[in-house]
Structure formats: structure tokens, C-alpha cells
Design an enzyme around this catalytic site. Sequence first.
Site, PDB file in Angstrom:
ATOM      1  N   GLY A  71     -29.420  -5.843 -22.071  1.00  0.00           N
ATOM      2  CA  GLY A  71     -30.447  -6.030 -21.065  1.00  0.00           C
ATOM      3  C   GLY A  71     -31.382  -7.192 -21.341  1.00  0.00           C
ATOM      4  CB  THR A  72     -33.163  -8.340 -24.384  1.00  0.00           C
ATOM      5  OG1 THR A  72     -33.927  -7.136 -24.558  1.00  0.00           O
ATOM      6  CG2 THR A  72     -34.011  -9.536 -24.791  1.00  0.00           C
ATOM      7  CG  ASN A 151     -39.443   0.665 -20.068  1.00  0.00           C
ATOM      8  OD1 ASN A 151     -39.959  -0.007 -19.164  1.00  0.00           O
ATOM      9  ND2 ASN A 151     -39.836   0.581 -21.320  1.00  0.00           N
ATOM     10  CD  GLN A 181     -34.503   3.099 -19.275  1.00  0.00           C
ATOM     11  OE1 GLN A 181     -33.890   4.146 -19.092  1.00  0.00           O
ATOM     12  NE2 GLN A 181     -34.754   2.641 -20.494  1.00  0.00           N
ATOM     13  CB  SER A 201     -28.576  -2.420 -21.443  1.00  0.00           C
ATOM     14  OG  SER A 201     -28.280  -2.390 -22.819  1.00  0.00           O
ATOM     15  CB  ALA A 202     -23.122  -0.901 -22.448  1.00  0.00           C
ATOM     16  CG  HIS A 203     -28.064   0.739 -25.646  1.00  0.00           C
ATOM     17  ND1 HIS A 203     -29.145   1.423 -26.146  1.00  0.00           N
ATOM     18  CD2 HIS A 203     -28.547  -0.444 -25.194  1.00  0.00           C
ATOM     19  CE1 HIS A 203     -30.239   0.685 -26.005  1.00  0.00           C
ATOM     20  NE2 HIS A 203     -29.892  -0.454 -25.431  1.00  0.00           N
ATOM     21  CB  THR A 239     -15.432 -14.994 -28.955  1.00  0.00           C
ATOM     22  OG1 THR A 239     -14.991 -16.263 -29.446  1.00  0.00           O
ATOM     23  CG2 THR A 239     -14.253 -14.045 -28.846  1.00  0.00           C
ATOM     24  CB  CYS A 327     -39.560  -1.916 -26.281  1.00  0.00           C
ATOM     25  SG  CYS A 327     -37.891  -1.766 -25.634  1.00  0.00           S
TER      26      CYS A 327
END
Length: 385
Positions: A71-72, A151, A181, A201-203, A239, A327
Site C-alpha cells: 500500500g505505501t 484505518n 482497508q 495491499s495483500a496482507h 523483477t 503505523c
Amino acid sequence: MTEVYLDNSATTKGLPSVAALMTHIMCEDYGNPSSMHKKGVEAEKYVRYSKEVIAGSLKAQEKEIIFTSGGTESDNMALIGGAYANYRAGRHIITTKIEHPAILQTCAFLEEQGFEVTYLPVDARGVIRLGDLERAMTQNTILVSIMHTNNEIGSVQPIEEAGALIKRMNPGALFHVDAVQGYGKFRIYPKRMNVDLLSVSAHKIHGPKGVGFLYINEKAKVRPIIFGGGQQKGMRSGTENVPGIAGMAKAVEEIFADFDTKIHYLYRLRERFIAGVTRIDGIHVNGPQGNEGAPQIVSVSVQGVRSEVMLHALEDKGIYVSAGSACSSNKPAASATLKAIGIGKQYWDSTLRFSMSMFTTEAEIDYTVKCMSELVPALRRYTRR
């Protein structure tokens, strides 16, 4: 000891299917997707399929998905890349006072570079007023960035209405949405909402850490901010993280399978928690109520008990929560979001964030409420006067 994880807005537990797929790719299909031999072709197929899955979830085109480290980076690419690609049309940017630091700190950087930034206020629910956005828009506005879901308190912004307003007033202005979120909790279709750029963001959706994506509308002008081998058509060199990308796509597939049932379950958990915790004397729930807010986030202020003390008391009971946002948990500064919604100063250092996932159970919610009902009165007795 019972373990209850209620810090899912910081990160989520990875899905077993995600871990299995990533392990297979790292150990078996480990080629570089830019290589021309068979191993490279195998790896590239995972990247291509992942684009199909993610683009499908947004009703977007595969070429509009750029993979990032999370995300960042996606936020930085959207704001810096969007600002520098369009600065000849103007230098005015609009955002809100309750954005994630990945937006606020990037806007501060852009101000140092000569851009002008307007920070929109929010109401007591943490929601912008469209009238404020309309008054802030000018012909020099080149970029508007409004988060989908906050968030810390779970407020949800009127993205579709904002998008229509922005394009009506200044069709050339880019509209960016930080959906870190919100994605996986709401159905988000950028084109329908007039969104040009969307960060994920995946996590946050039971995928791996260190990977995400940025949706870039095919007509949007954005400069790359990472240079090198020209991967992803030069928009993000380096990559590709094939295991992470494939793991993220697998999480997307699972999150959106039987989606409505999952979200209704989260709302039931949220309502159960709020009903229980507000029976405790001196507990205040911040931000949106009912189904107005996000299904997974509840912000709670505990009168007379510092958040750090409450957090560790709950930890001793096996309950893991966050002091505001992950954060800023280790920083003494008061939350900009709590200030923006008008929370009293006495609550600035007495607020916790509880965030749930599809793995959270009703029994865990009840156990948390029970522990809080016992801990809060006891901790208040030790509060320094």
C-alpha cells in the site's frame, strides 16, 4: 491460554492455500518471469493469471494493474507519479486530514517540491462533506486523494459521489483512492466510481506481506517513480515478486468467494462487540455506528485508562489489539484522526482499535468483552490523579 487476535487492520493471518501456493512457486516454479526459457514462461503465467483475477475483482482491464511492494508504495506512486506527470496543468492537490501516513507524508513531500495541498476536514463520523470538496476544487487541481476506509475508526467515504463531483468540476484532475482497508470488505469498481488510481495491499486480505497493487486507469497520466529494467511496461521496474503476486491473487479469489456471507458475518461480530463493550461504564465508541462504517473496525476510548496500559492488560489475557493504528502505535503523538473528528483531549491517549476478520469467532468477541468488563474498573483504580 486463549489467544484472540483483534488487530486485523494491522495485518491478517495468511490463508493456508496462499502459503501452499507461494511455497510451491518458491521451490518449484521459481523462474524469473522476464526469462525466455520454460522456467521463465511458467513464472510469467502466474503473473498474467494474477492480473486476470485482480482486474476481474475491480471490473478493470489487466493492463491497468501494476504490482507493487504494498500500500505505501502504491500510494507514493499514485501521488508522486500523478503529480509530476500532470504538473503543467496545475500544482494543486486535495486530500483529507484523516489519511494514512503514506498519503500525508507524501503530500508533505510534494509541498516541499512546490505543490499546494488542501486538507479537507471531516465530521464527527470521520466523513468528508462534499460541499467542502466542491469549494476546494479549482482549475489548478490536478489530483485528489481520498481514502476509502479509515484505518483507525472505520469511516467510509462517499467515493462514488466524490468521483462524480471531481470529474464534473475538473475532468482532467486525477482521483486516487487508498483502498487498503476497504478492498475485500466492499465491492469497489473504479470506473463506475470515476476513480483513476486505487491502492491495495495483500496482507490486509489474508495474503502475504510485501506485495500489493496500484490500479491505474488506462487514460491516466502517471510517471514511474522506480526505474531499472523496464518490467511492467516501465511503470514499475524490478523483477516481479511472483510468489507474492500469486499469493495475493489466491487471497483475492478466496475473499470474493461467497463475499456477501463473509461481510454480513463481520458486521454481526462488530455489532455484538459494540453492544457488549458499551455496557461497560466510561466506554465510548468513536466514528460511524451501525452499517455506516467498515465491517471490521471498531475504535474504543476507555475513560480514565491509558491505551498502552489497556493494550498490555488485554495482552496478558491473550487478546491482541492496537493503540489507534499500527503505523502510530509506538509514537506518543496524538492521532490526527481522533483530533479531526473532535474527540475530547482526555481520550487521545485512551483509545484502542479492535479489528476483526473472517477467522474471528463470536466466542472470542464475548471473551474480549468479559475481560474488558473486569479490567477497566480495576485499571481505573490505579489511574494517577
